[in-house]
Design an enzyme around this catalytic site. Structure first.
Site, PDB file in Angstrom:
ATOM      1  N   ARG A  45       0.867  -1.188   0.000  1.00  0.00           N
ATOM      2  CA  ARG A  45       0.000   0.000   0.000  1.00  0.00           C
ATOM      3  C   ARG A  45       0.902   1.237   0.000  1.00  0.00           C
ATOM      4  O   ARG A  45       1.896   1.277   0.733  1.00  0.00           O
ATOM      5  CB  ARG A  45      -0.922   0.033   1.233  1.00  0.00           C
ATOM      6  CG  ARG A  45      -1.945  -1.090   1.247  1.00  0.00           C
ATOM      7  CD  ARG A  45      -2.989  -0.892   2.337  1.00  0.00           C
ATOM      8  NE  ARG A  45      -3.975   0.119   1.988  1.00  0.00           N
ATOM      9  CZ  ARG A  45      -4.912   0.568   2.838  1.00  0.00           C
ATOM     10  NH1 ARG A  45      -4.946   0.109   4.088  1.00  0.00           N
ATOM     11  NH2 ARG A  45      -5.791   1.469   2.454  1.00  0.00           N
TER      12      ARG A  45
ATOM     13  N   ASP B 168      -2.674   9.174   7.779  1.00  0.00           N
ATOM     14  CA  ASP B 168      -1.811   8.136   7.192  1.00  0.00           C
ATOM     15  C   ASP B 168      -0.424   8.660   6.851  1.00  0.00           C
ATOM     16  O   ASP B 168       0.540   7.905   6.790  1.00  0.00           O
ATOM     17  CB  ASP B 168      -2.465   7.550   5.947  1.00  0.00           C
ATOM     18  CG  ASP B 168      -3.627   6.677   6.350  1.00  0.00           C
ATOM     19  OD1 ASP B 168      -4.710   7.230   6.598  1.00  0.00           O
ATOM     20  OD2 ASP B 168      -3.431   5.454   6.486  1.00  0.00           O
TER      21      ASP B 168
ATOM     22  N   ASN C  84      -5.449  11.362   4.944  1.00  0.00           N
ATOM     23  CA  ASN C  84      -6.232  10.418   5.748  1.00  0.00           C
ATOM     24  C   ASN C  84      -7.319   9.851   4.836  1.00  0.00           C
ATOM     25  O   ASN C  84      -7.428  10.222   3.654  1.00  0.00           O
ATOM     26  CB  ASN C  84      -6.822  11.114   6.986  1.00  0.00           C
ATOM     27  CG  ASN C  84      -7.432  10.112   7.972  1.00  0.00           C
ATOM     28  OD1 ASN C  84      -6.787   9.116   8.309  1.00  0.00           O
ATOM     29  ND2 ASN C  84      -8.649  10.336   8.402  1.00  0.00           N
TER      30      ASN C  84
HETATM   31  O1  MRU Z   1      -7.626   2.223   4.383  1.00  0.00           O
HETATM   32  P1  MRU Z   1      -7.406   2.192   5.853  1.00  0.00           P
HETATM   33  O2  MRU Z   1      -8.544   1.572   6.606  1.00  0.00           O
HETATM   34  O3  MRU Z   1      -6.071   1.601   6.227  1.00  0.00           O
HETATM   35  O4  MRU Z   1      -7.372   3.735   6.280  1.00  0.00           O
HETATM   36  C1  MRU Z   1      -7.126   4.051   7.617  1.00  0.00           C
HETATM   37  C2  MRU Z   1      -7.204   5.486   7.925  1.00  0.00           C
HETATM   38  O5  MRU Z   1      -7.368   6.313   7.063  1.00  0.00           O
HETATM   39  C3  MRU Z   1      -6.934   5.894   9.358  1.00  0.00           C
HETATM   40  O6  MRU Z   1      -7.674   7.041   9.696  1.00  0.00           O
HETATM   41  C4  MRU Z   1      -5.446   6.207   9.535  1.00  0.00           C
HETATM   42  O7  MRU Z   1      -4.662   5.141   9.061  1.00  0.00           O
HETATM   43  C5  MRU Z   1      -5.089   6.475  10.951  1.00  0.00           C
HETATM   44  S1  MRU Z   1      -5.135   5.014  11.946  1.00  0.00           S
HETATM   45  C6  MRU Z   1      -4.591   5.401  13.503  1.00  0.00           C
END
Ligand code: MRU
Length: 349
Positions: A93, A241, A251
């Site tokens: 990712r 993120d 995010n």
């Molecule tokens: O696609 P995801 O579910 O991995 O996305 C997660 C998010 O966007 C969260 O808000 C972010 O990773 C922060 S987690 C502490």
């Protein structure tokens, strides 16, 4: 309740166990992960997800990659294997910087002068991966403590996606702030955006908050502006993120719209994130790679087709909130109000 999202079981010949988050809340199942391909798949398919948890998974994945090398093989061969494993895991990712941060950390650990043999390398890598996990748990607690005072008695907090225990080593980032405020006896309620297309808010955030006994109401993503206009939201807290040097924060898709709405309604907008989510190598959010995911995530809803065949689809998994919309960043090292390059480097470097 502290959730053990991901753990290493046993010694260097052990394996990873993680909560399969794609099955929640209907089924709670631990998934045993025995090889690098399986951890790559777990990250890609969001069985493990959330920036810090992805980093921890990648660190354990590095241990899994080196595990099959014979103890009497050459150290160079094992280090070469580690490098290939890390390069491979880095393709799972693109957006959460915690993934790359953890993989770089694992490769640095391998260069420790005390590592003179394959068995020492395996042991050193497992120690490092466990440290990534343990440090994340500590950072989350500190984020919770640092941010808890932003939530006052009687407040309504809005959050997006899942930045809870499931997304970290156990306490969360945005949700840590809520957990600590709750522990401190404050009475407040939370609105959780469902978070289309994969419904992390509906499936995971409500599940976590309900278990903690926090009053939570689920809303569809497009209801947030209406609630703000009615004065029903006092503050917004989300995770991130990747945060660029100037404070622009990537995010989950939809966060940017929330930040603009919050600004239009004079509602404070906070982002809670550990220092491992900051990417000081990039000047601003335009340099953050946004993951594009499969069309089926939008055209199907849990196995059922909900759009015409062959419809064109756009499915970015994240967006970037410009720092001007962020009231403050909540980190384990303290609060960064009005984030910009200067305020961030003063706190983090
Ligand atoms: O696609 P995801 O579910 O991995 O996305 C997660 C998010 O966007 C969260 O808000 C972010 O990773 C922060 S987690 C502490």
């Amino acid at each position: 309740m502290l959730i053990e999202t991901i753990k290493w079981v046993g010694d260097v010949s052990g394996h990873v166990e993680l909560i399969d988050q794609t099955l929640l809340p209907n089924e709670f199942r631990m998934l045993a992960v025995e090889d690098v391909e399986a951890i790559w798949r777990a990250i890609k398919t969001l069985q493990v997800r959330g920036a810090p948890a992805i980093g921890i998974a990648a660190a354990y994945g590095a241990v899994l990659g080196v595990r099959p090398i014979a103890d009497n093989a050459s150290l160079n061969e094992a280090k070469e294997k580690l490098k290939k494993t890390c390069d491979y895991l880095a393709t799972s990712r693109p957006t959460a910087v915690n993934l790359f941060w953890a993989l770089e950390r694992m490769q640095r650990a391998a260069d420790d002068n005390n590592v003179q043999s394959v068995i020492e390398l395996k042991q050193r890598l497992l120690i490092e991966a466990r440290a990534v996990r343990d440090e994340d748990a500590a950072m989350c607690r500190a984020i919770g403590k640092n941010g808890a005072d932003f939530i006052k008695d009687g407040d309504s907090v809005l959050t997006h996606c899942n930045a809870g225990g499931l997304a970290t080593a156990g306490y969360g980032t945005a949700l840590a702030v809520m957990f600590v405020a709750c522990e401190q006896g404050r009475k407040f309620c939370v609105y959780a955006d469902e978070t289309r297309p994969l419904l992390q808010g509906a499936r995971l955030t409500t599940w976590e908050l309900m278990q903690a006994g926090i009053d939570v109401t689920l809303i569809c993503d497009n209801m947030a502006g209406h609630l703000m206009s009615l004065g029903k939201i006092d503050l917004v807290i989300t995770g991130a993120d990747r945060i660029a040097a100037n404070g622009d924060a990537a995010n989950k898709i939809g966060t940017y719209s929330l930040a603009v709405l919050a600004s239009a309604h004079n509602i404070p907008f906070y982002i809670a994130a550990p220092s491992s989510t900051f990417d000081m190598s990039i000047a601003d959010g335009t340099q953050i790679t946004i993951e594009q995911r499969a069309a089926e995530e939008v055209t199907e809803s849990f196995g059922r087709r909900i759009a015409p065949e062959d419809v064109k689809v756009c499915n970015p998994a994240f967006d970037v909130t410009p720092h001007k919309y962020i009231t403050a960043l909540i980190t384990e090292r303290g609060i960064i109000p009005k984030p910009n390059r200067e305020n961030i480097s003063r706190r983090l470097i």
